[in-house]
Motif scaffolding. Sequence first.
Motif, short mmCIF file in Angstrom:
data_model
loop_
_atom_site.label_atom_id
_atom_site.label_comp_id
_atom_site.label_asym_id
_atom_site.label_seq_id
_atom_site.Cartn_x
_atom_site.Cartn_y
_atom_site.Cartn_z
N PRO A 80 3.64 -24.93 -18.02
CA PRO A 80 3.88 -25.41 -16.61
C PRO A 80 3.09 -24.64 -15.57
O PRO A 80 3.07 -23.21 -15.81
N ALA A 81 2.36 -25.53 -14.88
CA ALA A 81 1.11 -24.52 -13.91
C ALA A 81 1.97 -23.64 -13.00
O ALA A 81 1.62 -22.57 -12.65
N ALA A 82 3.25 -23.92 -12.37
CA ALA A 82 3.80 -22.96 -11.44
C ALA A 82 4.20 -21.94 -12.21
O ALA A 82 4.14 -20.67 -11.67
N HIS A 83 4.68 -21.78 -13.46
CA HIS A 83 5.22 -20.67 -13.98
C HIS A 83 3.99 -19.85 -14.43
O HIS A 83 3.90 -18.47 -14.35
N LEU A 84 2.82 -20.51 -14.95
CA LEU A 84 1.73 -19.64 -15.47
C LEU A 84 1.19 -19.13 -14.12
O LEU A 84 0.63 -17.74 -14.16
N LYS A 85 1.31 -19.38 -12.97
CA LYS A 85 0.81 -18.83 -11.66
C LYS A 85 1.69 -17.62 -11.33
O LYS A 85 1.26 -16.61 -11.19
N ARG A 139 -4.18 -17.99 -16.04
CA ARG A 139 -4.90 -19.13 -15.49
C ARG A 139 -4.50 -20.28 -16.27
O ARG A 139 -4.31 -20.28 -17.54
N CYS A 140 -4.25 -21.52 -15.54
CA CYS A 140 -3.78 -22.64 -16.40
C CYS A 140 -4.91 -23.44 -16.75
O CYS A 140 -6.01 -23.81 -16.39
N GLU A 141 -4.72 -23.47 -18.26
CA GLU A 141 -5.67 -24.33 -19.00
C GLU A 141 -5.32 -25.72 -19.21
O GLU A 141 -6.07 -26.65 -19.26
N PRO A 143 4.35 -29.20 -18.72
CA PRO A 143 5.73 -28.70 -18.26
C PRO A 143 6.55 -28.43 -19.13
O PRO A 143 7.49 -27.86 -19.07
N ASP A 147 -1.74 -28.20 -17.93
CA ASP A 147 -0.65 -28.20 -17.58
C ASP A 147 0.56 -29.07 -18.17
O ASP A 147 0.51 -30.34 -18.08
#
Length: 496
Positions: A254-259, A264-266, A270, A268
Motif C-alpha cells: 500500500p503506497a500510503a503505508h510505504l510512505k 519508496r513505492c515500486e 493495497p 502500489d
Amino acid sequence: MTRSPIQSGHDVVVLGGGVAGCVLAARLSEDPGRSVCLVEAGPDYGPVQEEWPRKLRDARALPRDDVWERHTAFYRIRARVLGGSSCINGAWNTWGSFADHAEWTRAGGEPWSARALEPYRRRAVERMDLRTGPDEELSAWASAALAAAGELGYPEVDMGSPGAPGYGRPLLNAVDGRRFNAAFAYLDAATRSRPNLTIVDRALVDRLVVRDGRVRGVQIVVDGERTTLAADTCVLACGTYGSPAVLLRSGIGPAAHLKEIGVRCEADLPGVGANLSDQPGVFVPLSPTPQLNAALAAKEADGQLYVSRMLVRAASEYCPDGAWDLHLLPTAGPPLFGKLPPGQYEAGISAFLMKPVSGGHLRLRSADPLEPPEIDPAFLTDPGGRDAAVLRSGLRKVAELAAALRPLAAPAGGPPAHTLSDADLRSRVGTYWHPVGTCALGPANDPQAVVDARGAVHGVADLRIADASILPTVPAANTQLPVLAVAEMLADTLRA
C-alpha cells in the motif's frame, strides 16, 4: 566457523526455507540445468537427522527454541529453522472441504480446484511419508474420545482427504515419536548433493532489488554483512508474516503505508499485509479423574504419551451443507504452558473456528528487517458477530463431547464456555497457528489481490510467492498439507 563465499547469479532464488521453500528448492533443482539457491534465516542442522537437536526431532512436544520471537504473543510464534513450521508444530496433516476449494477456484481458476490439486496432495503425502499413527499411540483419553464421537453420531472420516464432517485421526509426519520434517523429506542427502542447489542458512532477507518494475535480485544479511544475490526469478516463501514484510521493505504494498515507513513505492498493491486470517479457538479445561491421571502416567512411562491423536470436524448452523467450520480437539497430557506436579495432567477439549470471517493485518513499524512487524489477527471482530456465534456453537458441541467423556474427566468449574459473553470469549481465545492470506491470490482487477494463479506478483516481473500467505481463505484444515500441495503445484508452474 568460516563461511564459504556466497555465490550470486542464480536462475532461481527461493527466499525462506520453511515447508514451501523446501518443496520448491527440491523440485526446481531436479533440473540439472537450473541453478537454485535456498535462503533461510534460521539454522540448517544438516542432512543427518540424528545430528539435529533432540527437541526438534521429538513429535511429542512443540519446541520453541528455533523461533523468530521468544516470550511473545501466542499468535506470533513462527519457526526460524530449515524446515519451518514442520519442525515445531503438532506434526498433524488434514485436508479441507470441497467448499474451501470452491473459494480458491473463484480466486485462482481451475488449477486451484480440488480435482486439480489432488495429484499434488498425493505427491506431498508420499514425500512426507504421512500416515495414521498406530493404535498404541492412542492414550485412554484419545481412545475414549474416538468412541464418544461415534456414539454422538459423527461418522468416521479420512482426515487427509476432502470429505464430510466427522471424526478421525489425522495423518502424521512422525513415526515412533520422531518428527519427519520437510527438510528431512525434501532436502535429504541426495538432494543436497546436487551441484546446482545451494543452501544459505542464517541469512536474513532484507529486501528485493526492484528496477523498472522487475526484480533483479535480493539483499540478504549474513554475519552482519549485506550481500546482494542476483537472480532471474525470486520466489518468496517466507510465510504469512515474513513474505508481506519483505514485500513492504522492497516498496511493494500500500503506497500510503510505504510512505509512513519511508520506503519508496515500486508497486502500489493495497492487499499486501491485508486479509490476514487465522483460526481462533477456546480451550475448555476438564478435571482428570485419578484413573485418567494414572493411565496417562503409565503411557508417559512407556514413552507413548501424545497429547492428542484425534479430532472431530463439526458443522455449525452457519456452515454450508457437506462442509464443516469447526474442529473439536480433545487433549490430555503435560500442559502446553506451565507445569503440574508429577502424575497429574491437563485435560480438556478445544473448539477451533476453522472458517473465520474476521480479517486482520500485518504492517511494518519501520523498514529495519530486525524490527518485528505489527501483527493484528483481529480474532472475533467481524461487525456481524458471526465468528463469535460459530465459536459458541462449537463450544456447545464441546460440552456434549465432554459429557460423553465424564467417566474420565469432569467439568473444571465456572459457567459453561458457550454461555460466556463475546468479550469473555475474546479474553480466552487462543489460536490453531494457521495464519494465511496476507499476499492473497486473486485476479489483477481485484484491488486486494497480490498474486495470480501461478503465484506471480501483480505488476512486478520475475517475482513469485508460494506459501500460506497467498491462500485467499483459510481452509477448514491444519494448513501444513494444503501448503505442501500448493507448493508442489506452483513448483510445476515454475518448471514449465
